[in-house]
Design a protein around this motif. Sequence first.
Motif, PDB file in Angstrom:
ATOM      1  N   ILE A 170       0.830  -1.199   0.000  1.00  0.00           N
ATOM      2  CA  ILE A 170       0.000   0.000   0.000  1.00  0.00           C
ATOM      3  C   ILE A 170       0.867   1.251   0.000  1.00  0.00           C
ATOM      4  O   ILE A 170       0.622   2.216  -0.743  1.00  0.00           O
ATOM      5  CB  ILE A 170      -0.946   0.023   1.215  1.00  0.00           C
ATOM      6  N   ARG A 175      -1.611  -1.664  -5.319  1.00  0.00           N
ATOM      7  CA  ARG A 175      -2.874  -2.113  -4.754  1.00  0.00           C
ATOM      8  C   ARG A 175      -3.136  -3.593  -5.032  1.00  0.00           C
ATOM      9  O   ARG A 175      -3.715  -4.289  -4.192  1.00  0.00           O
ATOM     10  CB  ARG A 175      -4.023  -1.253  -5.294  1.00  0.00           C
ATOM     11  N   ASP A 176      -2.714  -4.066  -6.191  1.00  0.00           N
ATOM     12  CA  ASP A 176      -2.929  -5.482  -6.520  1.00  0.00           C
ATOM     13  C   ASP A 176      -2.139  -6.384  -5.568  1.00  0.00           C
ATOM     14  O   ASP A 176      -2.652  -7.396  -5.072  1.00  0.00           O
ATOM     15  CB  ASP A 176      -2.506  -5.770  -7.965  1.00  0.00           C
ATOM     16  N   TYR A 179      -3.796  -6.327  -2.195  1.00  0.00           N
ATOM     17  CA  TYR A 179      -5.016  -7.162  -2.154  1.00  0.00           C
ATOM     18  C   TYR A 179      -4.658  -8.635  -2.008  1.00  0.00           C
ATOM     19  O   TYR A 179      -5.266  -9.362  -1.215  1.00  0.00           O
ATOM     20  CB  TYR A 179      -5.848  -6.940  -3.416  1.00  0.00           C
ATOM     21  N   LYS A 198      -9.434  -3.248   5.437  1.00  0.00           N
ATOM     22  CA  LYS A 198      -8.393  -2.930   4.454  1.00  0.00           C
ATOM     23  C   LYS A 198      -8.789  -3.427   3.062  1.00  0.00           C
ATOM     24  O   LYS A 198      -8.559  -2.727   2.060  1.00  0.00           O
ATOM     25  CB  LYS A 198      -7.056  -3.560   4.878  1.00  0.00           C
ATOM     26  N   LEU A 202      -9.658  -1.216  -0.436  1.00  0.00           N
ATOM     27  CA  LEU A 202      -9.059  -1.474  -1.742  1.00  0.00           C
ATOM     28  C   LEU A 202     -10.139  -1.653  -2.812  1.00  0.00           C
ATOM     29  O   LEU A 202      -9.879  -1.370  -3.993  1.00  0.00           O
ATOM     30  CB  LEU A 202      -8.176  -2.743  -1.681  1.00  0.00           C
TER      31      LEU A 202
END
Length: 204
Positions: A170, A175-176, A179, A198, A202
Amino acid sequence: MELYDSEEQQVEAIKDWWKENGKAVVLGVVVGLGGLFGWRYYQDSVVQAQEAASEQYSKAVESIVAKGADSSADVQAFIDTSKDSEYAVLAAMQLAKAQVEAGNFEDALTQLQWAQSTTKDAAITPLVTYRIARLMIESGDNAGARAELDKITDAAWAGRVAELRGDIAIREGDRDAAYTAYTEAQQAQDASQALQLKLDDLAK
């Protein structure tokens, strides 16, 4: 086995055996008793040393509670004189916490790294390493934090490690990767309640 015809013969045989072996028997008894008392003395010494270290550790913690990071000199004195004790490791961890709260990240990192290299307790090692990784993240050393997390192989820490990897991602804007890490953390036994929040953030 030799048979004896009378009690007199048995007595004479015992006397002869004692002449030949008596000194060895006495020596064996003396050595055995010496070893027993020596071992008890050693055990008593160890117990006394542990009790003294425990008392000194308690005083170090009281100093930290009362003075926070200002207790560094006193606590460091205890650590330096108790380096072979796990109490010194615990004191270093407590001092590091106070130093973090005071914003002294570099000093705290030094304490934690010393604790990491010194402890022989398998339960303490991943905890110290995890704290080092978190501190490195706060200091902007994401690569160092990842390297520390790689050292934690205990399955009981899988969720916290994966979540922290997500936090690093982050910070880096990935972001991927975040996640994926959070999803992995959610499947672990030690998953935190904050993970769903969290993941929801996302998804926005």
